[in-house]
Design a protein around this motif. Structure first.
Motif, short mmCIF file in Angstrom:
data_model
loop_
_atom_site.label_atom_id
_atom_site.label_comp_id
_atom_site.label_asym_id
_atom_site.label_seq_id
_atom_site.Cartn_x
_atom_site.Cartn_y
_atom_site.Cartn_z
N ASP A 32 0.82 -1.22 0.00
CA ASP A 32 0.00 0.00 0.00
C ASP A 32 0.85 1.27 0.00
OD1 ASP A 32 -2.35 -1.40 -0.07
OD2 ASP A 32 -2.68 -1.30 2.10
N ASP A 33 2.04 1.22 0.56
CA ASP A 33 2.89 2.40 0.63
C ASP A 33 3.51 2.75 -0.72
OD1 ASP A 33 2.52 2.65 3.43
OD2 ASP A 33 3.97 1.05 3.73
N CYS A 34 3.40 1.88 -1.73
CA CYS A 34 4.02 2.12 -3.03
C CYS A 34 3.11 2.88 -4.00
CB CYS A 34 4.40 0.80 -3.66
SG CYS A 34 5.69 -0.09 -2.78
N PHE A 35 1.81 2.82 -3.80
CA PHE A 35 0.89 3.44 -4.75
C PHE A 35 1.20 4.92 -4.92
CE2 PHE A 35 -2.01 -0.12 -3.56
CZ PHE A 35 -2.08 -0.68 -4.82
N GLY A 36 1.35 5.33 -6.19
CA GLY A 36 1.59 6.73 -6.49
C GLY A 36 3.03 7.17 -6.41
N THR A 37 3.93 6.29 -5.99
CA THR A 37 5.34 6.67 -5.93
C THR A 37 5.98 6.38 -7.29
OG1 THR A 37 6.00 4.49 -5.10
CG2 THR A 37 5.53 6.20 -3.46
N SER A 38 7.17 6.84 -7.49
CA SER A 38 7.87 6.72 -8.77
C SER A 38 8.00 5.25 -9.16
CB SER A 38 9.25 7.36 -8.65
OG SER A 38 9.95 7.20 -9.85
N GLY A 39 7.51 4.93 -10.36
CA GLY A 39 7.61 3.57 -10.88
C GLY A 39 6.46 2.66 -10.53
N TYR A 40 5.49 3.14 -9.76
CA TYR A 40 4.35 2.32 -9.37
C TYR A 40 3.05 3.03 -9.79
CZ TYR A 40 7.62 -0.32 -6.55
OH TYR A 40 8.68 -1.09 -6.15
N PRO A 41 1.98 2.27 -10.00
CA PRO A 41 0.71 2.87 -10.44
C PRO A 41 0.03 3.67 -9.33
CG PRO A 41 0.39 0.53 -9.99
CD PRO A 41 1.88 0.82 -9.86
N ALA A 42 -0.94 4.47 -9.74
CA ALA A 42 -1.77 5.19 -8.77
C ALA A 42 -2.68 4.20 -8.06
CB ALA A 42 -2.60 6.25 -9.47
N ASP A 43 -3.16 4.56 -6.91
CA ASP A 43 -4.02 3.68 -6.11
C ASP A 43 -5.37 3.52 -6.80
OD1 ASP A 43 -5.30 2.22 -4.18
OD2 ASP A 43 -4.70 3.52 -2.52
N PRO A 44 -5.73 2.31 -7.25
CA PRO A 44 -7.00 2.11 -7.95
C PRO A 44 -8.23 2.14 -7.04
CG PRO A 44 -5.90 0.02 -7.65
CD PRO A 44 -4.96 1.10 -7.14
N ARG A 45 -8.02 2.14 -5.75
CA ARG A 45 -9.15 2.13 -4.82
C ARG A 45 -9.80 3.51 -4.69
NH1 ARG A 45 -5.77 -0.48 -0.06
NH2 ARG A 45 -4.42 1.15 -0.87
N TYR A 46 -9.15 4.54 -5.19
CA TYR A 46 -9.68 5.90 -5.05
C TYR A 46 -10.08 6.47 -6.37
CZ TYR A 46 -7.66 5.51 -0.44
OH TYR A 46 -7.34 5.10 0.82
#
Length: 97
Positions: free
Chosen positions: A83-97
């Motif tokens: 969960d801490d990776c969502f939206g950080t460089s190289g990872y996708p945005a959080d799909p739950r929002y």
């Protein structure tokens, strides 16, 4: 009777050495839950094994959902993203929002 009462502190003390093994507290929660369950059973006179198993299950489940370091740990073996990776460089945005 004294042997069963001394079992709970011994189980609780054994959790200290495992504090840095994983990204969550499942192991520590399970051991602490087992120690608490055994301690309650020893004081109340109930079946120690049953209470220790129930405490271990509850503690392990609770500890599984607690993130230790609040850092991005990437993908786990099941390909779930921390969960801490969502939206950080190289990872996708959080799909739950």
């Amino acid at each position: 009777m004294k042997k069963t009462i001394l079992l709970a502190p011994a189980l609780l003390a054994s959790t200290i050495g495992l504090s840095a093994c994983a990204d969550n507290y499942a192991v520590e929660g399970g051991l602490a839950g087992a120690a608490a369950g055994a301690g309650i059973a020893a004081v109340t006179g109930a079946d120690i094994q049953t209470y220790a198993l129930a405490g271990a299950a509850a503690g392990g489940l609770a500890g599984y959902f607690v993130d230790k370091n609040d850092d991005c740990d990437g993908y786990n073996n099941n390909r779930y993203l921390d969960d801490d990776c969502f939206g950080t460089s190289g990872y996708p945005a959080d799909p739950r929002y």
